[in-house]
Structure formats: structure tokens, C-alpha cells
Design a protein around this motif. Structure first.
Motif, mmCIF file in Angstrom:
data_model
loop_
_atom_site.group_PDB
_atom_site.id
_atom_site.type_symbol
_atom_site.label_atom_id
_atom_site.label_comp_id
_atom_site.label_asym_id
_atom_site.label_seq_id
_atom_site.Cartn_x
_atom_site.Cartn_y
_atom_site.Cartn_z
ATOM 1 N N ARG A 148 -52.277 -96.389 -1.565
ATOM 2 C CA ARG A 148 -50.867 -96.885 -2.412
ATOM 3 C C ARG A 148 -49.789 -95.413 -1.629
ATOM 4 O O ARG A 148 -50.586 -94.378 -0.943
ATOM 5 C CB ARG A 148 -51.220 -96.898 -3.742
ATOM 6 C CG ARG A 148 -51.814 -97.484 -4.671
ATOM 7 C CD ARG A 148 -50.970 -98.636 -4.721
ATOM 8 N NE ARG A 148 -51.550 -100.359 -4.924
ATOM 9 C CZ ARG A 148 -51.571 -100.919 -4.460
ATOM 10 N NH1 ARG A 148 -52.490 -100.834 -3.516
ATOM 11 N NH2 ARG A 148 -52.711 -102.040 -5.474
ATOM 12 N N PRO A 149 -48.467 -95.519 -2.167
ATOM 13 C CA PRO A 149 -48.120 -94.618 -1.619
ATOM 14 C C PRO A 149 -48.298 -93.355 -2.161
ATOM 15 O O PRO A 149 -49.261 -93.443 -3.399
ATOM 16 C CB PRO A 149 -46.653 -94.236 -2.209
ATOM 17 C CG PRO A 149 -46.662 -96.277 -2.010
ATOM 18 C CD PRO A 149 -47.728 -96.647 -2.273
ATOM 19 N N ARG B 141 -46.516 -93.552 2.905
ATOM 20 C CA ARG B 141 -45.414 -93.578 1.907
ATOM 21 C C ARG B 141 -44.775 -95.299 2.114
ATOM 22 O O ARG B 141 -45.446 -96.012 2.918
ATOM 23 C CB ARG B 141 -44.406 -92.817 2.529
ATOM 24 C CG ARG B 141 -43.772 -93.336 3.993
ATOM 25 C CD ARG B 141 -42.676 -92.658 4.531
ATOM 26 N NE ARG B 141 -42.127 -92.946 6.115
ATOM 27 C CZ ARG B 141 -41.316 -93.774 6.286
ATOM 28 N NH1 ARG B 141 -41.219 -94.980 5.086
ATOM 29 N NH2 ARG B 141 -41.069 -93.972 7.736
ATOM 30 N N SER B 142 -44.207 -95.982 1.023
ATOM 31 C CA SER B 142 -43.574 -96.655 0.537
ATOM 32 C C SER B 142 -42.826 -97.356 1.829
ATOM 33 O O SER B 142 -42.241 -97.057 2.373
ATOM 34 C CB SER B 142 -43.535 -96.955 -0.685
ATOM 35 O OG SER B 142 -41.876 -96.049 -0.496
ATOM 36 N N SER B 143 -42.589 -98.631 1.831
ATOM 37 C CA SER B 143 -42.241 -99.493 3.428
ATOM 38 C C SER B 143 -40.162 -99.217 3.039
ATOM 39 O O SER B 143 -40.350 -99.671 1.291
ATOM 40 C CB SER B 143 -42.757 -100.533 3.693
ATOM 41 O OG SER B 143 -41.862 -100.788 4.792
#
Length: 281
Positions: free
Chosen positions: A234-235, A254-256
Motif C-alpha cells: 500500500r502507499p 506511493r499511490s498512482s
């Protein structure tokens, strides 16, 4: 040499110097599946049997050379994935052009070895490979390389089996996850490079990945011990992948960015109705 000058370039402290990928823009990336224990366990996770072909010849897929990251770069998750995974691998970097290279001479074409992480969106991968092609977007977002390119002569004292007696390990947020050895290779890098060059050329900078070492990914660990014990990334997670003598990759997840379009037609919104181009009076 002028008085006061040095014969050696200046050095920088490693702890404060950002490290880049040893090969930031490779001509190609071929990723094999050369560790039998990973092959058996990962196939079980996807509910399929291992093909007898795997025991007869090396197999690989082409990954994305435009997605190379360094050993300390942040790693974005693939758009749309809920099952983001690391894969602990070692890779050979080709140093000499060759075609139809015989296995007995293939190691002469290796410039050195690096740690490789094949970041994988397992849900996207499962959807794509069900068609008989891929993985594509399941493996397309990021491949990390680093930290050091180590030449074969430096590793020779550790040679064992088809690889080297060097520990491969991974942790997430400081918790131990994976523990394997390079010596467990079922296909040697000489065999992999030779197969990669069959009927074509390998070129300097080409990356030859080993595939994942046994226990070297969450897909395996979750199947064996349960997803509660080994949840998907997960981020904010910090992943460390390390191979003795080669150094480590340390990555913050990190999130996209949101995808600009849906992954498939079924998820796409209905298009607005077309209007006639004819003017109305």
C-alpha cells in the motif's frame, strides 16, 4: 601531470549521494522464470499447473525498458491495482553484442550483476494472462535496478550450483519477508543469455532478469501463510530488497495518478448520444 592535481576523480560519500539505476535506459529487458520453487508456488496461486516446457527450456517475457527506476526511487503503484507486489530478483547486464551465443561462452558477455525488482500488479496480471498474452500492464509500471553493478570476477569465490552462494532477502516496513539464495537457480545465466540470443542479438545494456527467488514475493507468501500475515503493498510501505555483494534496493511505495481511461469496456461509462451535424431551423 601538473603539480597539485590528482590522478583520481573526486569521491562523494555514498550515504549522502543519490544513487541512480546502473543502467537507466536499457535497450531491452527480458525477465525469465529460473527459480523452480517460485514457479511451482506462483502457478498454484494462479490455479494453474506448471507446464513441462519450463523444465525443457528457459522462458521469459519482455518487460518495459522505459520504466526503469533507481535503487532509492519512490515506486508508483500501477493504476487500478489492489494487489501490488514486489519480486526479488537478480539480473545480468549484457556487456558485449552477441548472436546465437553458445552457453559455454555466454558468461563472457556478462558485464555484471545487479539487484532487480519486478514490481507486479497481480490482479491486472491475472486478468491479462487469462487471454494467453502478457503480462503487460501487470508489469508495465516500474522495474527497479541497483544498487551496484558488480562484475563476475568479484563474485567468483561464491560460485555454487548454477548461481552463487549469496543470500537474497526482502523486508517490508522493517519486517522480514523473503529469504532465499542465488544458488537455487534452476537455469543458469549462461543458459538464459544463450537462449535470449537465439536467432537474434543481445546488446550492451540489455537486462536479463532471473525471475523471482523462492519466497521472494507476496504472491507466494500470501498463498503459503495467508494474506493477513503478508498483505499486498500500500502507499507508504517501505520495501527493502537485498542481495549479498550486490547491495540493496530501498523503495517507498506511493499511490498512482488516477487512470485517464477505464481498463476495459465493461467499466467504461456509456458514451453520450451522437447529435446530428445538420443545423436545425
Amino acid at each position: 601531470m601538473t603539480s597539485g592535481t590528482s590522478a583520481h576523480p573526486p569521491t562523494l560519500p555514498a550515504e549522502t549521494t543519490p544513487l541512480l539505476a546502473p543502467v537507466p535506459d536499457p535497450p531491452s529487458v527480458r525477465d525469465f522464470m529460473a527459480f523452480e520453487n517460485h514457479v511451482v508456488t506462483s502457478h498454484a496461486a494462479f490455479g494453474v499447473e506448471v507446464s513441462p516446457v519450463w523444465y525443457e527450456q528457459p522462458v521469459f517475457y519482455f518487460s518495459n525498458p522505459a520504466a526503469i527506476l533507481g535503487p532509492e526511487d519512490e515506486v508508483p503503484m500501477a493504476p487500478g491495482t489492489a494487489r501490488w507486489d514486489f519480486e526479488l530478483e537478480v539480473a545480468a547486464v549484457v556487456g558485449r553484442t552477441g548472436a546465437d551465443v553458445h552457453p559455454d561462452r555466454a558468461e563472457e558477455h556478462v558485464a555484471g550483476y545487479v539487484v532487480l525488482c519486478d514490481w507486479s500488479a497481480r490482479d491486472l496480471q491475472a486478468t491479462e494472462t487469462a487471454v494467453g498474452l502478457g503480462p503487460a500492464k501487470g508489469k508495465d509500471t516500474a522495474t527497479s535496478l541497483g544498487a551496484w553493478l558488480v562484475t563476475p570476477d568479484e563474485l567468483e569465490p561464491h560460485r555454487k550450483g548454477r548461481g552463487y552462494d549469496l543470500r537474497m532477502s526482502a523486508s517490508v516496513n522493517g519486517l522480514p519477508y523473503s529469504d532465499g539464495t542465488w544458488a537455487d537457480l534452476s537455469w543458469s545465466f549462461a543458459e538464459m543469455l544463450s537462449y535470449a540470443s537465439r536467432g537474434t542479438r543481445v546488446r550492451p545494456g540489455d537486462i536479463i532478469g532471473s525471475g523471482t527467488v523462492g519466497t521472494g514475493c507476496i504472491l507466494e507468501l500470501g498463498l503459503t501463510h495467508g494474506e493477513a500475515a503478508f498483505p499486498w503493498l500500500r502507499p507508504g510501505d517501505e520495501v527493502t530488497l537485498e542481495i549479498e555483494q550486490l547491495g540493496a534496493i530501498r523503495s517507498l511505495i506511493r499511490s498512482s495518478a488516477p487512470p485517464v481511461s477505464p481498463a476495459n469496456r465493461a467499466a467504461a461509462p456509456e458514451p453520450p448520444p451522437r447529435t446530428s451535424g445538420r443545423a436545425r431551423g
